[in-house]
Design an enzyme around this catalytic site. Structure first.
Site, PDB file in Angstrom:
ATOM      1  N   GLY A  97       3.013   2.302  -2.214  1.00  0.00           N
ATOM      2  CA  GLY A  97       3.280   2.888  -3.522  1.00  0.00           C
ATOM      3  C   GLY A  97       4.631   2.538  -4.091  1.00  0.00           C
ATOM      4  O   GLY A  97       5.142   3.243  -4.975  1.00  0.00           O
ATOM      5  N   SER A  98       5.220   1.430  -3.641  1.00  0.00           N
ATOM      6  CA  SER A  98       6.564   1.081  -4.103  1.00  0.00           C
ATOM      7  C   SER A  98       6.605   0.797  -5.594  1.00  0.00           C
ATOM      8  O   SER A  98       7.564   1.168  -6.280  1.00  0.00           O
ATOM      9  CB  SER A  98       7.096  -0.129  -3.320  1.00  0.00           C
ATOM     10  N   SER A 100      11.773   1.185   6.636  1.00  0.00           N
ATOM     11  CA  SER A 100      11.737   2.262   5.635  1.00  0.00           C
ATOM     12  C   SER A 100      12.748   2.005   4.509  1.00  0.00           C
ATOM     13  O   SER A 100      13.428   2.920   4.046  1.00  0.00           O
ATOM     14  CB  SER A 100      12.026   3.618   6.302  1.00  0.00           C
ATOM     15  N   VAL A 138      11.217   7.234   3.943  1.00  0.00           N
ATOM     16  CA  VAL A 138      10.500   8.179   4.802  1.00  0.00           C
ATOM     17  C   VAL A 138       9.215   7.580   5.363  1.00  0.00           C
ATOM     18  O   VAL A 138       8.453   8.247   6.039  1.00  0.00           O
ATOM     19  CB  VAL A 138      10.193   9.478   4.009  1.00  0.00           C
ATOM     20  N   GLY A 139       8.979   6.294   5.133  1.00  0.00           N
ATOM     21  CA  GLY A 139       7.691   5.694   5.467  1.00  0.00           C
ATOM     22  C   GLY A 139       7.308   5.792   6.928  1.00  0.00           C
ATOM     23  O   GLY A 139       6.140   5.986   7.267  1.00  0.00           O
ATOM     24  N   GLU A 140       8.275   5.651   7.832  1.00  0.00           N
ATOM     25  CA  GLU A 140       7.957   5.645   9.268  1.00  0.00           C
ATOM     26  C   GLU A 140       8.057   7.028   9.905  1.00  0.00           C
ATOM     27  O   GLU A 140       7.442   7.305  10.932  1.00  0.00           O
ATOM     28  CB  GLU A 140       8.905   4.677   9.979  1.00  0.00           C
ATOM     29  N   GLY A 200       0.789  -1.213   0.000  1.00  0.00           N
ATOM     30  CA  GLY A 200       0.000   0.000   0.000  1.00  0.00           C
ATOM     31  C   GLY A 200       0.824   1.266   0.000  1.00  0.00           C
ATOM     32  O   GLY A 200       0.284   2.369  -0.109  1.00  0.00           O
ATOM     33  N   ALA A 223      17.448   9.741  -3.110  1.00  0.00           N
ATOM     34  CA  ALA A 223      16.339   9.621  -2.157  1.00  0.00           C
ATOM     35  C   ALA A 223      16.697   8.780  -0.934  1.00  0.00           C
ATOM     36  O   ALA A 223      17.601   7.945  -0.960  1.00  0.00           O
ATOM     37  CB  ALA A 223      15.126   9.023  -2.852  1.00  0.00           C
TER      38      ALA A 223
END
Length: 805
Positions: free
Chosen positions: A514-515, A553, A752-754, A512, A749
Site C-alpha cells: 500500500g505504499s 520496513s 511497521v511492515g515487519e 502489495g 510516522a
C-alpha cells in the site's frame, strides 16, 4: 447557484487525510480481476523457459547429454554451464553459478535450461536430457556440518568451464573453496558478560530450535526477458530491488547498466523473497540472449516451494541473568544457522538478531556469536522480520522465566527494563522516539493481562483437560530504514498539470503493502488536494528515480519523506507565484481543498488549477515540476556492529490468549491484543491490514507452517502438505496504535511492515506455559510436539559451543 460574491469570499475549512481509513489505490483493479500480473503478460514472439533441476542432493556431474532435447521440434535453445562460458557467480557470497558447474549441492540446483514454443514442449525437452552423477555424502544437519572431518560442501575452487583445482588463467571463479563449512560468522559484544553474570542473582540457560518456513506468495516467481536489436535488455521482473538488480544483471551480462530496463508488474506477494538475484532470473536472460527472442519463465507451485528462499533454521542457546530487584544483567547468545548449499541473505540475519539481543530492554552486558554453515539443504533468504522472529522467540521466553525465578510479575519485570525516549543502547542505537512502555501498558490493560495470567496459573492443576493461557511478548525493529548499502535513500519526481492533477514518480516499489496510497496521502496533505488527484508511477526503472528497494520496513519512512520533500518544493513554487500575482506575502498563503487560501482565515484566493493554467500559459511560462532525494540520518555500523543504523525504531507488544487441550496437544489461538508504536497513523485502514496480516503470518510460524527437509530433500512442496493458516483459524484481534510522533518520520510516522509477525511465536509460547506450566523450546507448536512436552516425552535441547565453531 453561488454568486460571484460567494465565490470570492469562499472559506475552505481545514481537513486532513492523515489518520483516515483510505482504500488502497489499486484495490478496484485487484478486486475486479483486472490487474495484470506477470502471468498475464505475453510478448510477441515469446518462448517459454524451463529449468532442469538436480536429481541428486550432493553429487559430481559426470556428463550431460542434451542431444535429444535439442532435436525435439519446437525447442529453440538448450543450455548447460558448458554453453555459457561467461557465467559469473551470484548470491550474497558469490558462491555459485546460475547453471551449476561440475557438482550439485542441493535439490534445487539448476543443471540445464530450455526455451521452446510452449511450456509443454519445454517440459518434454527436460525429460529428454540425460545426466550422469556420482553421488557424494549428504550433510542435512548443521551440527554435523561443523564436526571435525565433515564432508565439505565447497571444497575447492570451481570455474566456469568445469575445472576445479587447476583453473585456467582468467577463468571466472564461483567460489574459492572453504577449508570448513562456515559460510559467515558474526561476533558482537558490549560490556562484560563475566561481570554481568557475577552481578546476577538468577542465571538461566536454554537452547531453542527454530525451523524452516517459506514465504508462500500467492504469485509464484517469474520473469520475462527480451533483448532488442541493439542488445538492450527489457525485463519484466517481480524484484523488490529493481535498481540494485540493474547493476547486478549488467555485471552478469557484461554490459552497461544503462542498457537494462526493469518493469515491475503488480507483484503477488514479496515478504522479502525477492531481494536477491536468483539463478532462474539469470538463466532466463541467457535463454533470451541465445534465442534472440523474448523468453518467459514462470515457476509451478511445486517449483516455488523447491526453488524459493526460506526462513533460516536456527539453533540458539541463550544465557540470561537478572538481579533480585528485576534488573537485567547480561545476555550471552550462540546461534548456529543452517545456511543451505549457497549463501543468500539468510546468512546475514544475525545483523538484525544482534540488535534484539543487545537492545530489546536495557541490557548492560551482551555477548553474541554465530555461524552460518553450509549444508546440502535449501538456502535461506530474507523473510519478513529478518531473523527477529527467531531472536524474539528466545528473548521473550527468558523474560517470563527470569521474572518467575525471582517471583516478579512478568508485566512488572518488563516495565522495569523497558527503555524510554532519549536512551542509547550499548550497540549505539538512539531511541529518539520510543513508545515501548506505552505498548506494554496498553496491550496489558486491553487484554486484562495481569488478572488472566494469575487466574490461569492458579487453574493449571484444576480439574479439566482444556486449559486457558495468556502470554505477552514485545519486539524492537528498525522503523526508519537501515543503513546497509552506501545509500538508504529514495528519489521522487513530482509534476502537476493544468488541472491540479499530480503525477508522483517514485523510486519506491509497490509489492502489495500500500505504499502508493500512503505516498499519495502525504503529497495531498502538503498540496491541499484530494487523493483522487494523484497518479503514482513506480514500476519502470527507465522513468522512476533511484531507490534502494523494499526492505527493512523503510518505504513509508524513506519514500514518504522523499515525496513530502518534492511536494514542499512544489508548494513553495505555487505560493511564490500566487504571492506575486495577488500581492500577498507567501507566509500568509496556504493550499487547501484545491485552492490557494489565506492561511489565517481559510478564505479562497484562487482555484489552484486556474493558477496553474495562468502559470503555464503566461509569457514566461513555467511548469510545476520538482525533484527531491531523501537520505536518512542513519549511519553505517562500525566493524564491531555498533552505530545508529536506523533513523527510527519501531516497538510493539502483543498478548496472545490460547486454549490447550492437554489430552490431544491441540492449541487453539483465541485472541491477540496488540499495541504498536507506529510514530503516527497515516492510513488507518492500511496499517490495520499490515498488523492483521503480520499476526496471521506469525501465527503460521508458531503453530502450523513447517517446511520439512530430510537429508536435503523437501518432503512437502505443496499447499496440501504445507499447512497455512486459513480463515476459520484466525483469532479475534484487538489492535491499538501508540503515536510517539517521531521527529524524523513523515508526519511523525515510522515503518511497521515487519513488526506484527515478530513476537507472535514468543507470546504463544508464554501463553502455553501460563496454561500448562510446561515450556516449549522448539517450533512449530504442533499437537504432537505439545502433547509430548505435556507428558514429559521431549528431551531437553542442549547446544553450547562457548568457543567459536
Amino acid at each position: 447557484m453561488n454568486t460571484v460574491a460567494e465565490k470570492k469570499h469562499r472559506v475552505i475549512e481545514p481537513d486532513s487525510l492523515i489518520g483516515k481509513r483510505i482504500r488502497k489505490m489499486d484495490a478496484p483493479e485487484k478486486a475486479s480481476g483486472r490487474t495484470r500480473y506477470i502471468h498475464d503478460i505475453n510478448l510477441s514472439g515469446q518462448l517459454h523457459g524451463k529449468i532442469l533441476r538436480s536429481a541428486r542432493i550432493h553429487a559430481l556431474i559426470k556428463s550431460i547429454d542434451t542431444s535429444a532435447a535439442r532435436a525435439l521440434p519446437g525447442v529453440h535453445v538448450v543450455i548447460t554451464a558448458a554453453d555459457i562460458p561467461d557465467q559469473r557467480p551470484i548470491g550474497v557470497a558469490k558462491d555459485h553459478f546460475p547453471l551449476k558447474v561440475g557438482r550439485v549441492r542441493s535439490q534445487r540446483d539448476e543443471i540445464a535450461a530450455v526455451a521452446a514454443e510452449s511450456e509443454e514442449i519445454a517440459e518434454a525437452a527436460l525429460k529428454l536430457i540425460k545426466v550422469e552423477y556420482e553421488d557424494l555424502p549428504v550433510i542435512g544437519d548443521p551440527e554435523d556440518a561443523i564436526k571435525p572431518g565433515a564432508v565439505l560442501i565447497h571444497p575447492e575452487p570451481h570455474g566456469a568451464d568445469g575445472t576445479h583445482m587447476h583453473l585456467k588463467q582468467g577463468m571466472s571463479i564461483a567460489h574459492k573453496g572453504k577449508p570448513d563449512n562456515i559460510a559467515m560468522r558474526f561476533d558482537y559484544s558490549h560490556g562484560d558478560v563475566v561481570k554481568g553474570e557475577a552481578e546476577s542473582d538468577v542465571v538461566i540457560e536454554d537452547t531453542f530450535k527454530l525451523h524452516y518456513v517459506t514465504h508462500c506468495c500467492m504469485g509464484v516467481s517469474g520473469m520475462i526477458a527480451e533483448f532488442d536489436a541493439s542488445g538492450n535488455v527489457l525485463m519484466y521482473s517481480n524484484t523488490q530491488v529493481p535498481f540494485l538488480h540493474k547493476r547486478e544483471f549488467a555485471e552478469y551480462l557484461n554490459i552497461d547498466p544503462a542498457r537494462i530496463r526493469i518493469i515491475q508488474p503488480p507483484i503477488g506477494g514479496g515478504f522479502g523473497s525477492k531481494l536477491d538475484i536468483y539463478p532462474f532470473e539469470v538463466i532466463c536472460l541467457y535463454l533470451a540472449r541465445a534465442a534472440k527472442r523474448p523468453v518467459k519463465m514462470l515457476f509451478t507451485r511445486e517449483e516455488e516451494f523447491l526453488a524459493s528462499p526460506t526462513r533460516q533454521p536456527v539453533l540458539l542457546t541463550l544465557r540470561s541473568g537478572c538481579k533480585k530487584d528485576g534488573t537485567l544483567t547480561f545476555r550471552q547468545v550462540h546461534t548456529l544457522h543452517d545456511n543451505g548449499a549457497y549463501t543468500s541473505w539468510g546468512a546475514t540475519t544475525p545483523f538484525v538478531m544482534m540488535q534484539t539481543f543487545s537492545s530489546l530492554y536495557r541490557v548492560p552486558h551482551c555477548d553474541y556469536h554465530t555461524a552460518a554453515v553450509y549444508t546440502n539443504n535449501p538456502y535461506a533468504g530474507s523473510f519478513r522480520g529478518y531473523g527477529n522472529l527467531q531472536a524474539t522467540f528466545a528473548i521473550e521466553q527468558h523474560m517470563d522465566m527470569l521474572a518467575q525465578s525471582i517471583g516478579m510479575d512478568p508485566l512488572e519485570f518488563r516495565m522495569k527494563n523497558a527503555q524510554d525516549a532519549g536512551e542509547v543502547t550499548g550497540q549505539g542505537m538512539s531511541f529518539k522516539s520510543c513508545g515501548f512502555k506505552d505498548c506494554i501498558r496498553t496491550a496489558a490493560q486491553r487484554s486484562d493481562f495481569s488478572h488472566k495470567f494469575g487466574e490461569n496459573q492458579a487453574n493449571q492443576k484444576a480439574p479439566g483437560t482444556v486449559k486457558r493461557g495468556i502470554g505477552m511478548a514485545s519486539m524492537l525493529h528498525v522503523g526508519g530504514g537501515a543503513k546497509i548499502y552506501p545509500s538508504d535513500g529514495c528519489g521522487t519526481i513530482l509534476k502537476m498539470d493544468d488541472f491540479a492533477n499530480v503525477t508522483l514518480i517514485t523510486g519506491a516499489s509497490e509489492i502489495g503493502q500500500g505504499s502508493e496510497t500512503v505516498l499519495s496521502q502525504l503529497v495531498c496533505e502538503e498540496l491541499g488536494l484530494p487523493i483522487s488527484a494523484v497518479t503514482v508511477v513506480n514500476n519502470d526503472t527507465a522513468i522512476t528515480p533511484w531507490d534502494v528497494g523494499v526492505h527493512a520496513s523503510r518505504t513509508t519512512f524513506i519514500a514518504g519523506n522523499s515525496a513530502i520533500g518534492a511536494a514542499k518544493k512544489a508548494k513553495a513554487k505555487i505560493l511564490a507565484v500566487a504571492a506575486k500575482k495577488f500581492e500577498i506575502a507567501e507566509d500568509y498563503l496556504d493550499l487547501r481543498g484545491g485552492f490557494v487560501i489565506k492561511a489565517d482565515s481559510g478564505e479562497a484566493v484562487i482555484e489552484l488549477s486556474k493558477l496553474l493554467r495562468n502559470l503555464h500559459f503566461q509569457d514566461k511560462a513555467e511548469l510545476v515540476m520538482t525533484t527531491f532525494y531523501y537520505e536518512p540520518p542513519s549511519v553505517h555500523q562500525d566493524k564491531g556492529f555498533k552505530g545508529d543504523v536506523s533513523a527510527a525504531y519501531a516497538w510493539g507488544t502483543q498478548v496472545v490468549e490460547v486454549e490447550v487441550d492437554t489430552e490431544t496437544g491441540i492449541v487453539k489461538l483465541i485472541k491477540v491484543t496488540g499495541a504498536h508504536d507506529v510514530g503516527r497513523v497515516l492510513n488507518r485502514l492500511g496499517i490495520e491490514g499490515q498488523i492483521e496480516g503480520g499476526v496471521v503470518m506469525g501465527q503460521g510460524y508458531a503453530f502450523t507452517e513447517d517446511l520439512m527437509i530430510e537429508n536435503g530433500r523437501m518432503k512437502n512442496p505443496n499447499f496440501r502438505d504445507y499447512k497455512l493458516v486459513t480463515a476459520p483459524e484466525i483469532p479475534e484481534m484487538d489492535i491499538a496504535f501508540i503515536e510517539s510522533m517521531d521527529g524524523e518520520g513523515p508526519q511523525g510516522a515510522k515503518g511497521v511492515g515487519e513488526a506484527p509477525a515478530i513476537c507472535m511465536a514468543a507470546a504463544a509460547a508464554n501463553a502455553i506455559a501460563n496454561a500448562t506450566g510446561v515450556r516449549l523450546f522448539e517450533l512449530p507448536f504442533t499437537p504432537e510436539k505439545v502433547y509430548r512436552a505435556l507428558h514429559g516425552k521431549t528431551p531437553k535441547l542442549y547446544w553450547k559451543p562457548w568457543k567459536a565453531e
